[in-house]
Motif scaffolding. Structure first.
Motif, PDB file in Angstrom:
ATOM      1  N   ILE A 159      -2.214  -1.979  -4.605  1.00 20.44           N
ATOM      2  CA  ILE A 159      -2.899  -3.181  -4.092  1.00 20.44           C
ATOM      3  C   ILE A 159      -3.646  -3.874  -5.229  1.00 20.44           C
ATOM      4  O   ILE A 159      -3.502  -5.082  -5.436  1.00 20.44           O
ATOM      5  CB  ILE A 159      -3.893  -2.791  -2.958  1.00 20.44           C
ATOM      6  CG1 ILE A 159      -3.137  -2.295  -1.725  1.00 20.44           C
ATOM      7  CG2 ILE A 159      -4.830  -3.942  -2.631  1.00 20.44           C
ATOM      8  CD1 ILE A 159      -2.523  -3.350  -0.844  1.00 20.44           C
ATOM      9  N   ARG A 160      -4.433  -3.094  -5.972  1.00 30.06           N
ATOM     10  CA  ARG A 160      -5.185  -3.706  -7.080  1.00 30.06           C
ATOM     11  C   ARG A 160      -4.236  -4.297  -8.109  1.00 30.06           C
ATOM     12  O   ARG A 160      -4.482  -5.350  -8.684  1.00 30.06           O
ATOM     13  CB  ARG A 160      -6.134  -2.684  -7.709  1.00 30.06           C
ATOM     14  CG  ARG A 160      -7.387  -2.448  -6.872  1.00 30.06           C
ATOM     15  CD  ARG A 160      -8.597  -2.026  -7.721  1.00 30.06           C
ATOM     16  NE  ARG A 160      -8.238  -1.208  -8.864  1.00 30.06           N
ATOM     17  CZ  ARG A 160      -7.950   0.089  -8.791  1.00 30.06           C
ATOM     18  NH1 ARG A 160      -7.991   0.715  -7.644  1.00 30.06           N
ATOM     19  NH2 ARG A 160      -7.633   0.748  -9.883  1.00 30.06           N
ATOM     20  N   LYS A 198      -9.322  -6.556   5.135  1.00 27.03           N
ATOM     21  CA  LYS A 198     -10.343  -5.519   5.263  1.00 27.03           C
ATOM     22  C   LYS A 198     -11.374  -5.885   6.325  1.00 27.03           C
ATOM     23  O   LYS A 198     -11.816  -5.048   7.100  1.00 27.03           O
ATOM     24  CB  LYS A 198     -11.041  -5.295   3.909  1.00 27.03           C
ATOM     25  CG  LYS A 198     -10.162  -4.499   2.941  1.00 27.03           C
ATOM     26  CD  LYS A 198     -10.965  -3.877   1.822  1.00 27.03           C
ATOM     27  CE  LYS A 198     -11.608  -4.939   0.960  1.00 27.03           C
ATOM     28  NZ  LYS A 198     -12.200  -4.395  -0.267  1.00 27.03           N
ATOM     29  N   CYS A 235       1.068   2.862  -3.415  1.00 23.58           N
ATOM     30  CA  CYS A 235      -0.084   3.446  -4.095  1.00 23.58           C
ATOM     31  C   CYS A 235       0.230   4.912  -4.419  1.00 23.58           C
ATOM     32  O   CYS A 235       0.927   5.579  -3.650  1.00 23.58           O
ATOM     33  CB  CYS A 235      -1.335   3.392  -3.209  1.00 23.58           C
ATOM     34  SG  CYS A 235      -1.992   1.738  -3.007  1.00 23.58           S
ATOM     35  N   HIS A 279      -7.970   1.792  -2.246  1.00 24.27           N
ATOM     36  CA  HIS A 279      -7.796   0.564  -3.020  1.00 24.27           C
ATOM     37  C   HIS A 279      -9.089   0.187  -3.735  1.00 24.27           C
ATOM     38  O   HIS A 279      -9.431  -0.978  -3.899  1.00 24.27           O
ATOM     39  CB  HIS A 279      -7.293  -0.584  -2.135  1.00 24.27           C
ATOM     40  CG  HIS A 279      -6.254  -0.146  -1.140  1.00 24.27           C
ATOM     41  ND1 HIS A 279      -5.087   0.475  -1.540  1.00 24.27           N
ATOM     42  CD2 HIS A 279      -6.210  -0.215   0.202  1.00 24.27           C
ATOM     43  CE1 HIS A 279      -4.373   0.776  -0.455  1.00 24.27           C
ATOM     44  NE2 HIS A 279      -5.036   0.377   0.612  1.00 24.27           N
ATOM     45  N   CYS A 329      -5.184   6.236  -0.481  1.00 30.90           N
ATOM     46  CA  CYS A 329      -5.830   5.341  -1.450  1.00 30.90           C
ATOM     47  C   CYS A 329      -6.747   4.357  -0.724  1.00 30.90           C
ATOM     48  O   CYS A 329      -6.368   3.759   0.285  1.00 30.90           O
ATOM     49  CB  CYS A 329      -4.761   4.564  -2.213  1.00 30.90           C
ATOM     50  SG  CYS A 329      -5.404   3.543  -3.552  1.00 30.90           S
ATOM     51  N   CYS A 357      -3.224   2.373  -8.020  1.00 30.10           N
ATOM     52  CA  CYS A 357      -3.373   1.609  -6.772  1.00 30.10           C
ATOM     53  C   CYS A 357      -2.497   0.354  -6.827  1.00 30.10           C
ATOM     54  O   CYS A 357      -2.708  -0.539  -7.643  1.00 30.10           O
ATOM     55  CB  CYS A 357      -4.837   1.222  -6.550  1.00 30.10           C
ATOM     56  SG  CYS A 357      -5.028   0.090  -5.159  1.00 30.10           S
ATOM     57  N   ALA A 360       0.817  -1.218   0.000  1.00 30.17           N
ATOM     58  CA  ALA A 360       0.000   0.000   0.000  1.00 30.17           C
ATOM     59  C   ALA A 360       0.855   1.274   0.000  1.00 30.17           C
ATOM     60  O   ALA A 360       0.409   2.320  -0.478  1.00 30.17           O
ATOM     61  CB  ALA A 360      -0.951  -0.001   1.195  1.00 30.17           C
ATOM     62  N   PHE A 383      -6.552 -10.110   0.965  1.00 30.03           N
ATOM     63  CA  PHE A 383      -6.889  -8.690   1.065  1.00 30.03           C
ATOM     64  C   PHE A 383      -8.285  -8.516   1.670  1.00 30.03           C
ATOM     65  O   PHE A 383      -8.504  -7.636   2.513  1.00 30.03           O
ATOM     66  CB  PHE A 383      -6.792  -8.021  -0.317  1.00 30.03           C
ATOM     67  CG  PHE A 383      -7.063  -6.548  -0.261  1.00 30.03           C
ATOM     68  CD1 PHE A 383      -6.296  -5.709   0.541  1.00 30.03           C
ATOM     69  CD2 PHE A 383      -8.102  -5.986  -0.993  1.00 30.03           C
ATOM     70  CE1 PHE A 383      -6.560  -4.354   0.623  1.00 30.03           C
ATOM     71  CE2 PHE A 383      -8.369  -4.627  -0.925  1.00 30.03           C
ATOM     72  CZ  PHE A 383      -7.598  -3.812  -0.109  1.00 30.03           C
TER      73      PHE A 383
END
Ligand SMILES: Nc1nc2c(ncn2[C@@H]2O[C@H](COP(=O)(O)OP(=O)(O)O)[C@@H](O)[C@H]2O)c(=O)[nH]1
Ligand SMILES: [Mg+2]
Length: 358
Positions: free
Chosen positions: A296-297, A314, A281, A288, A286, A294, A278, A310
């Motif tokens: 992460i994506r 979250k 980013c 995400h 961000c 981004c 992260a 992931f």
């Protein structure tokens, strides 16, 4: 009786702190049964209860003594009644969970633990998402986690399971063992030594009590398969208990942990990989979601980060965040999430109002 409290894990730090209290004696909590405690002092084990003042000033259940705590008591023999616990010495580590029910109430599982063995069986119980949950709680406790995979005799795809686990266990030692053939016991023993306190956590049925009995060299704790014909009273434990191991070291059994809800957690340590990604980013804040750049994506797309991991991050993040909020804050937080912030929410409210004015 003359007991060397160093065998029970007494260190200079606690000894030092205890000198602040004249006329009181240092002891460690070995058992807890609701309001009644057992503590061990230099003169042996004795029943104890907390002082009115300690109980009165406790603003949460976590402010009460728990198994593993070092406490200051007023007497060393029980002839004149239970000892009174006046103070809890500063905890070096504390493992907590969210108590059952909806309110934010912490419960101390054990205090002053050096190593926490997170136990998971290699058959039915194996679930790396659960490991992430346990790591989140354990890292927060300040004790060192070690993952113990039990019942290796019942597993025929060990390399694959170890591989799966490796993707969530960075920086954590992993041991696999079997109480059927004794494999892995030496590896566990390596973490145990004079004055060191260890605790076993994990779902019930994974083999924690079996492991502890083996380390104890005798059946001190009931194991689930023999619970039915337990009439002889050979097995004892349904509560938390601190036991001295025959070759040195202290162990805490933690029965009754069917599900572990988070009270406080450390995600940065558990999800170091995600937090590291992260940082790359483009935007510092961000989410995400749909932002450009981004990392992460990108990592999920190119396969360096699993989407499930992931999602789990979250989910635990929401839990860690929510548990600390009261009902009102929770409502605000939910609205913020729905509308992305106060500004948007105001706009939305205005929009509704404008519409209803038409
Ligand atoms: N096959 C196998 N069974 C085990 C092993 N360890 C424990 N068990 C069994 O699993 C059941 C639950 O064990 P127990 O120690 O009570 O689990 P706990 O709830 O985590 O304390 C008992 O029937 C044990 O005999 C193991 O390594 N292999
Ligand atoms: Mg057990």
């Amino acid at each position: 009786m003359n007991i060397n409290l160093k065998d029970y894990g007494l260190t200079e730090r606690f000894e030092q702190e205890s000198t602040m209290y004249d006329d009181l004696f240092i002891a460690r909590v070995t058992e807890q049964h609701r309001e009644l405690y057992k503590v061990v002092s230099k003169c042996g084990e004795i029943d104890a209860s907390v002082s009115g003042k300690l109980a009165y000033s406790a603003d949460s259940p976590t402010a009460f003594p728990a198994v593993g705590d070092w406490v200051m008591i007023d007497r060393l023999d029980g002839n004149s009644g239970n000892a009174i616990i006046h103070h809890i010495l500063r905890r070096k580590s504390v493992l907590t969970r969210q108590a059952a029910g909806t309110e934010y109430t912490g419960q101390v599982i054990a205090a002053n633990i050096d190593t926490i063995f997170i136990c998971m069986s290699l058959n039915a119980d194996f679930n790396i998402r659960r490991i992430e949950r346990y790591l989140t709680i354990t890292w927060d406790s300040m004790a060192t986690p070690v993952i113990v995979l039990t019942k290796s005799d019942l597993c025929d795809d060990l390399p694959q399971k170890l591989d799966e686990l490796a993707s969530v266990s960075m920086g954590v030692d992993v041991i696999y063992c079997s109480s059927e053939n004794g494999n892995g016991y030496e590896a566990i023993s390596a973490y145990i030594g004079q004055g060191k306190t260890v605790a076993f956590v994990g779902s019930s049925g994974v083999g924690k009590s079996t492991l502890i009995n083996r380390l104890m060299g005798r059946d001190v704790l009931a194991t689930s398969a023999i619970r039915e014909d337990d009439a002889k009273g050979r097995h004892t434990t349904t509560y938390r208990q601190l036991l001295l191991l025959p070759n040195g070291g202290i162990v805490v059994d933690t029965p009754g942990m069917r599900e572990l809800q988070i009270y406080t957690g450390n995600l940065s340590k558990t999800f170091e990989d995600i937090e590291e990604i992260a940082t790359r980013c483009r935007f510092g804040n961000c989410s995400h979601g749909a932002e450009p750049g981004c990392a992460i994506r990108e990592a999920i797309k190119n396969g360096t980060l699993s989407e499930k991991r992931f999602e789990s991050y979250k989910k635990l993040q929401r839990e860690v965040l929510y548990v600390g909020l009261n009902a009102r804050q929770l409502e605000n937080e939910k609205l913020n999430r729905m509308f992305g912030g106060k500004g948007e929410m105001k706009q939305f409210k205005k929009h509704i109002k404008d519409k209803s004015n038409i």
